[in-house]
Write a protein that holds these residues in place. Structure first.
Motif, PDB file in Angstrom:
ATOM      1  N   LEU A  37       6.251   3.200  -2.576  1.00 19.53           N
ATOM      2  CA  LEU A  37       5.352   2.857  -1.476  1.00 19.53           C
ATOM      3  C   LEU A  37       5.982   1.712  -0.693  1.00 19.53           C
ATOM      4  CD1 LEU A  37       1.553   2.512  -1.558  1.00 19.53           C
ATOM      5  CD2 LEU A  37       2.881   0.555  -0.772  1.00 19.53           C
ATOM      6  N   ASP A  38       5.918   1.808   0.630  1.00 21.50           N
ATOM      7  CA  ASP A  38       6.417   0.736   1.483  1.00 21.50           C
ATOM      8  C   ASP A  38       5.385   0.466   2.565  1.00 21.50           C
ATOM      9  OD1 ASP A  38       8.774  -1.021   2.229  1.00 21.50           O
ATOM     10  OD2 ASP A  38       8.389   0.008   4.124  1.00 21.50           O
ATOM     11  N   ILE A  39       5.263  -0.808   2.936  1.00 18.48           N
ATOM     12  CA  ILE A  39       4.298  -1.207   3.961  1.00 18.48           C
ATOM     13  C   ILE A  39       5.007  -2.010   5.039  1.00 18.48           C
ATOM     14  CG2 ILE A  39       2.204  -2.548   4.442  1.00 18.48           C
ATOM     15  CD1 ILE A  39       1.273  -1.969   1.598  1.00 18.48           C
ATOM     16  N   GLU A  40       4.750  -1.641   6.279  1.00 17.13           N
ATOM     17  CA  GLU A  40       5.147  -2.458   7.421  1.00 17.13           C
ATOM     18  C   GLU A  40       3.906  -3.243   7.829  1.00 17.13           C
ATOM     19  OE1 GLU A  40       8.269  -2.710   8.435  1.00 17.13           O
ATOM     20  OE2 GLU A  40       8.840  -1.158   6.996  1.00 17.13           O
ATOM     21  N   ALA A  41       4.126  -4.440   8.357  1.00 16.85           N
ATOM     22  CA  ALA A  41       2.993  -5.321   8.643  1.00 16.85           C
ATOM     23  C   ALA A  41       3.120  -5.986  10.010  1.00 16.85           C
ATOM     24  CB  ALA A  41       2.885  -6.384   7.554  1.00 16.85           C
ATOM     25  N   SER A  42       2.033  -6.626  10.399  1.00 16.66           N
ATOM     26  CA  SER A  42       1.965  -7.306  11.694  1.00 16.66           C
ATOM     27  C   SER A  42       2.830  -8.557  11.728  1.00 16.66           C
ATOM     28  CB  SER A  42       0.519  -7.685  12.000  1.00 16.66           C
ATOM     29  OG  SER A  42       0.048  -8.649  11.072  1.00 16.66           O
ATOM     30  N   GLY A  43       3.256  -9.016  10.583  1.00 19.77           N
ATOM     31  CA  GLY A  43       4.087 -10.208  10.459  1.00 19.77           C
ATOM     32  C   GLY A  43       4.251 -10.513   8.991  1.00 19.77           C
ATOM     33  N   PHE A  44       4.748 -11.696   8.678  1.00 20.05           N
ATOM     34  CA  PHE A  44       4.963 -12.044   7.282  1.00 20.05           C
ATOM     35  C   PHE A  44       4.148 -13.241   6.831  1.00 20.05           C
ATOM     36  CE2 PHE A  44       8.715  -9.694   8.565  1.00 20.05           C
ATOM     37  CZ  PHE A  44       8.724  -8.718   7.587  1.00 20.05           C
ATOM     38  N   GLY A  45       3.544 -13.930   7.750  1.00 20.02           N
ATOM     39  CA  GLY A  45       2.816 -15.132   7.396  1.00 20.02           C
ATOM     40  C   GLY A  45       1.343 -14.899   7.162  1.00 20.02           C
ATOM     41  N   ARG A  46       0.645 -16.001   7.079  1.00 18.99           N
ATOM     42  CA  ARG A  46      -0.794 -15.996   6.889  1.00 18.99           C
ATOM     43  C   ARG A  46      -1.452 -15.216   8.026  1.00 18.99           C
ATOM     44  NH1 ARG A  46      -3.718 -19.267   3.723  1.00 18.99           N
ATOM     45  NH2 ARG A  46      -5.862 -19.715   4.277  1.00 18.99           N
ATOM     46  N   GLY A  47      -2.411 -14.383   7.672  1.00 20.92           N
ATOM     47  CA  GLY A  47      -3.118 -13.589   8.672  1.00 20.92           C
ATOM     48  C   GLY A  47      -2.492 -12.240   8.961  1.00 20.92           C
ATOM     49  N   SER A  48      -1.326 -11.953   8.374  1.00 25.42           N
ATOM     50  CA  SER A  48      -0.702 -10.646   8.617  1.00 25.42           C
ATOM     51  C   SER A  48      -1.459  -9.560   7.856  1.00 25.42           C
ATOM     52  CB  SER A  48       0.774 -10.672   8.223  1.00 25.42           C
ATOM     53  OG  SER A  48       0.936 -10.900   6.848  1.00 25.42           O
ATOM     54  N   TYR A  49      -1.283  -8.336   8.288  1.00 25.10           N
ATOM     55  CA  TYR A  49      -2.026  -7.204   7.733  1.00 25.10           C
ATOM     56  C   TYR A  49      -1.157  -5.948   7.815  1.00 25.10           C
ATOM     57  CZ  TYR A  49      -2.803  -6.964  12.738  1.00 25.10           C
ATOM     58  OH  TYR A  49      -2.608  -6.950  14.090  1.00 25.10           O
ATOM     59  N   PRO A  50      -1.502  -4.922   7.039  1.00 21.96           N
ATOM     60  CA  PRO A  50      -0.691  -3.699   7.029  1.00 21.96           C
ATOM     61  C   PRO A  50      -0.881  -2.899   8.319  1.00 21.96           C
ATOM     62  CG  PRO A  50      -2.640  -3.395   5.664  1.00 21.96           C
ATOM     63  CD  PRO A  50      -2.639  -4.829   6.117  1.00 21.96           C
ATOM     64  N   ILE A  51       0.237  -2.386   8.845  1.00 20.03           N
ATOM     65  CA  ILE A  51       0.145  -1.543  10.043  1.00 20.03           C
ATOM     66  C   ILE A  51       0.683  -0.133   9.801  1.00 20.03           C
ATOM     67  CG2 ILE A  51       0.216  -3.525  11.591  1.00 20.03           C
ATOM     68  CD1 ILE A  51       3.141  -2.607  12.268  1.00 20.03           C
ATOM     69  N   GLU A  52       1.498   0.032   8.767  1.00 20.52           N
ATOM     70  CA  GLU A  52       1.996   1.368   8.416  1.00 20.52           C
ATOM     71  C   GLU A  52       2.239   1.407   6.922  1.00 20.52           C
ATOM     72  OE1 GLU A  52       5.122   4.603  10.148  1.00 20.52           O
ATOM     73  OE2 GLU A  52       5.977   2.641   9.657  1.00 20.52           O
ATOM     74  N   ILE A  53       1.789   2.486   6.288  1.00 22.80           N
ATOM     75  CA  ILE A  53       2.005   2.672   4.858  1.00 22.80           C
ATOM     76  C   ILE A  53       2.701   4.008   4.665  1.00 22.80           C
ATOM     77  CG2 ILE A  53       0.907   2.896   2.591  1.00 22.80           C
ATOM     78  CD1 ILE A  53      -1.305   1.075   3.626  1.00 22.80           C
ATOM     79  N   GLY A  54       3.807   3.965   3.928  1.00 21.96           N
ATOM     80  CA  GLY A  54       4.571   5.173   3.671  1.00 21.96           C
ATOM     81  C   GLY A  54       4.789   5.380   2.188  1.00 21.96           C
ATOM     82  N   LEU A  55       4.921   6.652   1.834  1.00 22.64           N
ATOM     83  CA  LEU A  55       5.188   7.044   0.446  1.00 22.64           C
ATOM     84  C   LEU A  55       6.369   7.991   0.402  1.00 22.64           C
ATOM     85  CD1 LEU A  55       1.739   8.078  -1.079  1.00 22.64           C
ATOM     86  CD2 LEU A  55       3.066   6.034  -1.609  1.00 22.64           C
ATOM     87  N   ALA A  56       7.207   7.783  -0.595  1.00 27.36           N
ATOM     88  CA  ALA A  56       8.204   8.778  -0.973  1.00 27.36           C
ATOM     89  C   ALA A  56       7.723   9.308  -2.317  1.00 27.36           C
ATOM     90  CB  ALA A  56       9.589   8.156  -1.081  1.00 27.36           C
ATOM     91  N   ARG A  57       7.322  10.581  -2.322  1.00 28.23           N
ATOM     92  CA  ARG A  57       6.761  11.189  -3.528  1.00 28.23           C
ATOM     93  C   ARG A  57       7.865  11.536  -4.533  1.00 28.23           C
ATOM     94  NH1 ARG A  57       4.212  14.384   0.787  1.00 28.23           N
ATOM     95  NH2 ARG A  57       2.058  13.679   1.079  1.00 28.23           N
ATOM     96  N   ALA A  58       7.463  11.833  -5.750  1.00 33.47           N
ATOM     97  CA  ALA A  58       8.407  12.146  -6.832  1.00 33.47           C
ATOM     98  C   ALA A  58       9.297  13.344  -6.505  1.00 33.47           C
ATOM     99  CB  ALA A  58       7.653  12.390  -8.136  1.00 33.47           C
ATOM    100  N   ASP A  59       8.839  14.237  -5.630  1.00 33.97           N
ATOM    101  CA  ASP A  59       9.651  15.401  -5.254  1.00 33.97           C
ATOM    102  C   ASP A  59      10.575  15.103  -4.073  1.00 33.97           C
ATOM    103  OD1 ASP A  59       7.944  15.343  -3.057  1.00 33.97           O
ATOM    104  OD2 ASP A  59       7.098  17.343  -3.411  1.00 33.97           O
ATOM    105  N   GLY A  60      10.558  13.852  -3.570  1.00 26.49           N
ATOM    106  CA  GLY A  60      11.423  13.467  -2.455  1.00 26.49           C
ATOM    107  C   GLY A  60      10.786  13.643  -1.087  1.00 26.49           C
ATOM    108  N   SER A  61       9.607  14.244  -1.021  1.00 29.77           N
ATOM    109  CA  SER A  61       8.944  14.378   0.284  1.00 29.77           C
ATOM    110  C   SER A  61       8.376  13.028   0.706  1.00 29.77           C
ATOM    111  CB  SER A  61       7.837  15.438   0.227  1.00 29.77           C
ATOM    112  OG  SER A  61       6.811  15.053  -0.672  1.00 29.77           O
ATOM    113  N   VAL A  62       8.225  12.865   2.002  1.00 30.66           N
ATOM    114  CA  VAL A  62       7.824  11.583   2.578  1.00 30.66           C
ATOM    115  C   VAL A  62       6.629  11.775   3.504  1.00 30.66           C
ATOM    116  CG1 VAL A  62       8.588   9.699   4.099  1.00 30.66           C
ATOM    117  CG2 VAL A  62      10.192  10.728   2.499  1.00 30.66           C
ATOM    118  N   CYS A  63       5.718  10.815   3.464  1.00 31.67           N
ATOM    119  CA  CYS A  63       4.617  10.800   4.426  1.00 31.67           C
ATOM    120  C   CYS A  63       4.294   9.346   4.757  1.00 31.67           C
ATOM    121  CB  CYS A  63       3.395  11.533   3.892  1.00 31.67           C
ATOM    122  SG  CYS A  63       2.787  10.895   2.337  1.00 31.67           S
TER     123      CYS A  63
END
Length: 174
Positions: A17-43
């Protein structure tokens, strides 16, 4: 979404699982969440910011290339993303992250605002790596970035990059 080169799995791959965020400091929040599944597929899903999520770091936007306007137009509601994550991950019970401290914080924020409890654990990817794999990690990751059509700092592609790096370092150490 681009499909990265698939390798015949010699054993089940970890779900990453990987998350992109609005920034790295205080007050940042998730903006994109991605998964690479055990079979190699991605969403991956963009997350529509809540009204109270106002922090925005232009330097983070330069990295991931996702604008706040794009999130408002194309993002999915927080509760929907939390449901999706539980649906995807509850059966296997865990996913792995290379930035556990950040990703776990953003994941907790997402579930808190969704009014839900995650039905899986997020664990540090490094617990799966042998010393030999750790020694090969950086060079292997850079080689994959050079060879594969990976859009860096996008959650789905970054999750798959980590999974491919795990697979190649494991194969090299076998």
């Amino acid at each position: 979404m681009q499909k990265l080169h698939e390798f015949a799995p010699d054993a089940a791959l970890p779900t990453v699982l990987d998350i992109e965020a609005s920034g790295f400091g205080r007050g940042s929040y998730p903006i994109e969440i991605g998964l690479a599944r055990a079979d190699g597929s991605v969403c991956a899903f963009l997350v529509q910011p809540l009204d109270e999520w106002t922090h925005w770091d232009p330097k983070a936007e330069l990295l991931h290339g996702i604008s706040r306007d794009q999130l408002m137009r194309e993002g999915h509601p927080v509760r929907q993303v939390a449901h999706w994550l539980n649906d995807e991950l509850s059966a296997i019970g865990k996913a792995y992250s290379d930035s556990w401290g950040y990703d776990n914080t953003w994941l907790s924020l997402l579930f808190h605002h969704a009014g839900m409890v995650p039905r899986f654990r997020l664990e540090a990817l490094r617990i799966l790596l042998s010393e030999s794999q750790q020694a090969l990690w950086s060079d292997t990751k850079e080689a994959i970035i050079t060879a594969e059509p990976i859009q860096r700092h996008r959650a789905g592609d970054d999750a798959r990059l980590l999974q491919l790096t795990y697979q190649r370092t494991r194969g090299a150490c076998a």
